[in-house]
Design an enzyme around this catalytic site. Structure first.
Site, PDB file in Angstrom:
ATOM      1  N   HIS A 288      -2.566   1.409   6.894  1.00  0.00           N
ATOM      2  CA  HIS A 288      -2.940   1.283   5.486  1.00  0.00           C
ATOM      3  C   HIS A 288      -3.125   2.667   4.883  1.00  0.00           C
ATOM      4  O   HIS A 288      -3.559   3.603   5.556  1.00  0.00           O
ATOM      5  CB  HIS A 288      -4.236   0.478   5.339  1.00  0.00           C
ATOM      6  CG  HIS A 288      -4.541   0.102   3.917  1.00  0.00           C
ATOM      7  ND1 HIS A 288      -3.876  -0.910   3.259  1.00  0.00           N
ATOM      8  CD2 HIS A 288      -5.414   0.625   3.015  1.00  0.00           C
ATOM      9  CE1 HIS A 288      -4.338  -1.013   2.021  1.00  0.00           C
ATOM     10  NE2 HIS A 288      -5.273  -0.082   1.842  1.00  0.00           N
TER      11      HIS A 288
ATOM     12  N   HIS B 212      -5.921   1.838  -4.185  1.00  0.00           N
ATOM     13  CA  HIS B 212      -5.028   1.306  -3.152  1.00  0.00           C
ATOM     14  C   HIS B 212      -4.638  -0.131  -3.482  1.00  0.00           C
ATOM     15  O   HIS B 212      -5.259  -0.791  -4.319  1.00  0.00           O
ATOM     16  CB  HIS B 212      -5.692   1.390  -1.773  1.00  0.00           C
ATOM     17  CG  HIS B 212      -6.787   0.393  -1.548  1.00  0.00           C
ATOM     18  ND1 HIS B 212      -6.955  -0.269  -0.356  1.00  0.00           N
ATOM     19  CD2 HIS B 212      -7.794  -0.059  -2.359  1.00  0.00           C
ATOM     20  CE1 HIS B 212      -8.007  -1.080  -0.439  1.00  0.00           C
ATOM     21  NE2 HIS B 212      -8.528  -0.971  -1.641  1.00  0.00           N
TER      22      HIS B 212
ATOM     23  N   CYS C 252       0.815  -1.224   0.000  1.00  0.00           N
ATOM     24  CA  CYS C 252       0.000   0.000   0.000  1.00  0.00           C
ATOM     25  C   CYS C 252       0.846   1.270   0.000  1.00  0.00           C
ATOM     26  O   CYS C 252       0.631   2.182  -0.818  1.00  0.00           O
ATOM     27  CB  CYS C 252      -0.982  -0.014   1.169  1.00  0.00           C
ATOM     28  SG  CYS C 252      -0.232   0.108   2.809  1.00  0.00           S
TER      29      CYS C 252
END
Length: 350
Positions: free
Chosen positions: A313, A325, A265
């Site tokens: 994240h 993402h 990520c």
């Protein structure tokens, strides 16, 4: 007798797909509970398996970001250690040159300094010449004292450099130990998740995968520039970062990866903004402080959006409540709503 044909079922999409997948998992859970289907040990239902797998993937991502941070620190320490060693080598060369010069002066003094200066004056046939030589000898002595002082200073500096290098080496060992620990954690969590997924039947696994992708209608979107109707980027750099992210759609998530064929990520957001000429740090918990913190209501395309209490994240906001993402292993880079995960904050990079 007329034949009765079963009507065709249309493929389900959107909320219907989510409902179907949920029913499939629930049905499988019910079937697992029927007499004769139980094993010696109680079995997890598919829904319970999904919850555990999702948690394991989240834990793995936390460990991945810790791994990324330790790797970045190890690289910095390695570079610092190399610079210290290079500087120590250069100063050692200068020290050796100073010692050689000092040795030459000492040898010259030894050859001429064995006779008392008064005796040398008495024996000299040319007192003026002797006095001139004596003055030169004084200058040589001063130079010798200066060389001695220089050598002492260089020895001290080199000892300090070597001590610093020793500290950096110890720090590097600690960083490498961190890397090993976090790598082991990631691999363990992912292996546990895979074991759980392997207990699902093909139909249950398909239902699980459908639930995982149902929120992302654009998971297999065209890997090109943003489409018409999306919110416009506020500046050229943000537009460039978003274009890069669109180009990465469909590429696999791989923990610790920074491209170009796969990303995690924070590796994706770092690469997207690098394409726009902006350098971001490596981890989620450092990227959140790499720009201006903004509220959710202030979001604009190109902003970084962060999730979970530990800021584990990150995604790239593209407008209209959507982000691009890299979700988790087995789930390619995709478009998803930012309300899919617990929102932790946002940062405007440029």
């Amino acid at each position: 007798m007329a034949a009765h044909r079963k009507p065709k079922q249309l493929p389900r999409t959107g909320s219907a797909a989510r409902t179907a997948a949920t029913l499939a998992l629930a049905g499988a859970a019910t079937a697992a509970a029927l007499p004769g289907s139980a094993h010696a040990e109680p079995q997890l239902t598919p829904a319970q398996i999904k919850a555990k797998v999702d948690r394991l993937y989240h834990d793995a991502e936390v460990a991945t970001e810790q791994y990324n941070g330790a790797k970045e620190k190890a690289a910095t320490v390695t570079e610092s250690l190399g610079a210290l060693r290079d500087e120590a080598a250069r100063r050692t060369e200068r020290l050796n040159a100073s010692r050689n010069a000092l040795g030459s002066l000492a040898a010259a003094q030894y050859r001429t300094g064995g006779i008392d200066p008064a005796v040398q004056l008495a024996l000299s046939s040319d007192p003026d010449q002797y006095l001139e030589r004596a003055s030169y000898a004084d200058r040589v002595a001063d130079r010798q004292a200066g060389e001695v002082s220089r050598v002492r200073r260089q020895v001290t500096e080199i000892a300090q450099l070597r001590a610093e290098a020793s500290e950096e080496l110890a720090a590097l060992g600690a960083r490498r130990a961190e890397l090993k620990k976090h790598r082991a954690t990631v691999r363990s969590k992912l292996a546990d998740a895979q074991k759980l997924l392997d207990t699902l039947s093909p139909a249950e696994r398909a239902a699980y995968d459908q639930l995982g992708t149902a929120h992302s209608a654009d998971a297999h979107a065209d890997r090109s520039a943003p489409r018409a109707g999306t919110q416009a980027a506020p500046n050229a750099r943000a537009a460039e970062a978003i274009t890069f992210a669109y180009g990465a759609l469909g590429k696999p998530y791989v923990w610790g990866a920074t491209g170009p064929s796969s990303y995690d990520c924070s590796g994706l957001t770092q690469a997207a903004w690098r394409s726009a000429g902006v350098s971001l740090p490596r981890t989620t918990y450092t990227q959140i402080n790499a720009g201006q913190r903004i509220s959710r209501s202030e979001l604009a395309p190109g902003d970084l959006v962060f999730f979970y209490s530990g800021v584990s994240h990150v995604g790239l906001y593209i407008g209209n409540g959507q982000m691009i993402h890299a979700p988790r292993p087995g789930a390619p880079i995709r478009i998803a709503p930012i309300d899919q995960m617990p929102f932790a904050g946002a940062t405007r990079v440029a």
